[in-house]
Write an enzyme that holds these catalytic residues in place. Structure first.
Site, short mmCIF file in Angstrom:
data_model
loop_
_atom_site.label_atom_id
_atom_site.label_comp_id
_atom_site.label_asym_id
_atom_site.label_seq_id
_atom_site.Cartn_x
_atom_site.Cartn_y
_atom_site.Cartn_z
N ASP A 129 0.86 -1.18 0.00
CA ASP A 129 0.00 0.00 0.00
C ASP A 129 0.89 1.22 0.00
OD1 ASP A 129 -2.43 -1.37 0.02
OD2 ASP A 129 -2.58 -1.37 2.20
N ASP A 150 -7.08 -1.29 -4.65
CA ASP A 150 -8.13 -0.89 -3.71
C ASP A 150 -9.03 0.16 -4.35
OD1 ASP A 150 -6.92 -2.54 -1.77
OD2 ASP A 150 -5.73 -0.87 -0.99
#
EC number: 3.4.23.36
Length: 170
Positions: free
Chosen positions: A124, A146
Site C-alpha cells: 500500500d 483498492d
C-alpha cells in the site's frame, strides 16, 4: 474478428491493463521506497506516497489471525468471489454495470497477486489527509487495486439505484 470476440478481447485488454498498472506501481514502490518511509508529499501533506505493507484486509483488519486462516479467508475465498464477479461481468449487458464489475475483479486480482507472491503483505502506498473526518487524521493507506474496487462498487451502486431501478419501474 466477430463482435463477440472483439468484446472479449476488449475486456481482456481492460483487465490486463488495470492489473499491470497496479502491479507496476507496487513493484516501483517496493523497489525504490524504503518500507515505512514517505517518498514525497504534495499539497501541504494532503497526499503522500508512503511504503507500507498490509497483511490483513480492508484497513488491515485481520492482520493478527493465524496464517492458515488467512490463506482461507484472504486468498481462497476471494478467488471464488472473483470468479463469480468475472462470470457476472460477462453476463452483464449494461456497460456501466460491466465496467464496475470488471474494476472490482481487476482490483481483487491485483491484491490476490500480492497475497500470493508477497509474504510480507500487500503493498500500500497512497496516503491522504482526512482532516479529522470520522475521527481520522489520515485515511488508511491504500493502492490502485483498492481504488479499482471502491470505484467499481460506487459505479455499481449508481447503476443499481439510478439506472436499473429506472428501467424496472417503467
Amino acid at each position: 474478428m466477430s463482435a463477440k470476440s472483439k468484446q472479449y478481447f476488449n475486456i481482456f485488454v481492460f483487465i490486463i491493463s488495470l492489473i499491470f498498472f497496479d502491479q507496476l506501481s507496487k513493484y516501483l514502490v517496493a523497489k525504490y521506497v524504503k518500507l515505512g518511509s514517505i517518498y514525497f508529499s504534495f499539497f501541504d501533506d494532503f497526499f503522500r506516497i508512503i511504503h507500507v505493507r498490509n497483511t490483513g484486509i480492508l484497513f488491515s483488519m485481520g492482520s493478527n489471525i493465524h496464517y492458515s486462516l488467512k490463506k482461507i479467508f484472504f486468498l481462497a475465498m476471494p478467488i471464488f468471489i472473483l470468479i463469480f464477479v468475472f462470470y457476472l461481468s460477462l453476463k452483464e449487458r449494461n456497460c456501466i454495470a460491466r465496467i464496475s464489475l470488471l474494476l472490482i475483479f481487476s482490483g481483487g486480482v491485483g491484491n490476490v497477486i500480492d497475497r500470493l507472491f508477497r509474504p510480507s503483505g500487500v503493498v500500500d502506498f497512497l496516503d491522504l489527509k482526512f482532516y479529522g473526518i470520522f475521527g481520522l487524521d489520515r485515511w488508511p493507506t491504500f493502492n490502485f487495486a483498492d481504488s479499482y474496487v471502491v470505484i467499481g462498487m460506487i459505479l455499481f451502486l449508481v447503476y443499481d439505484f439510478f439506472i436499473k431501478r429506472k428501467v424496472l419501474n417503467k
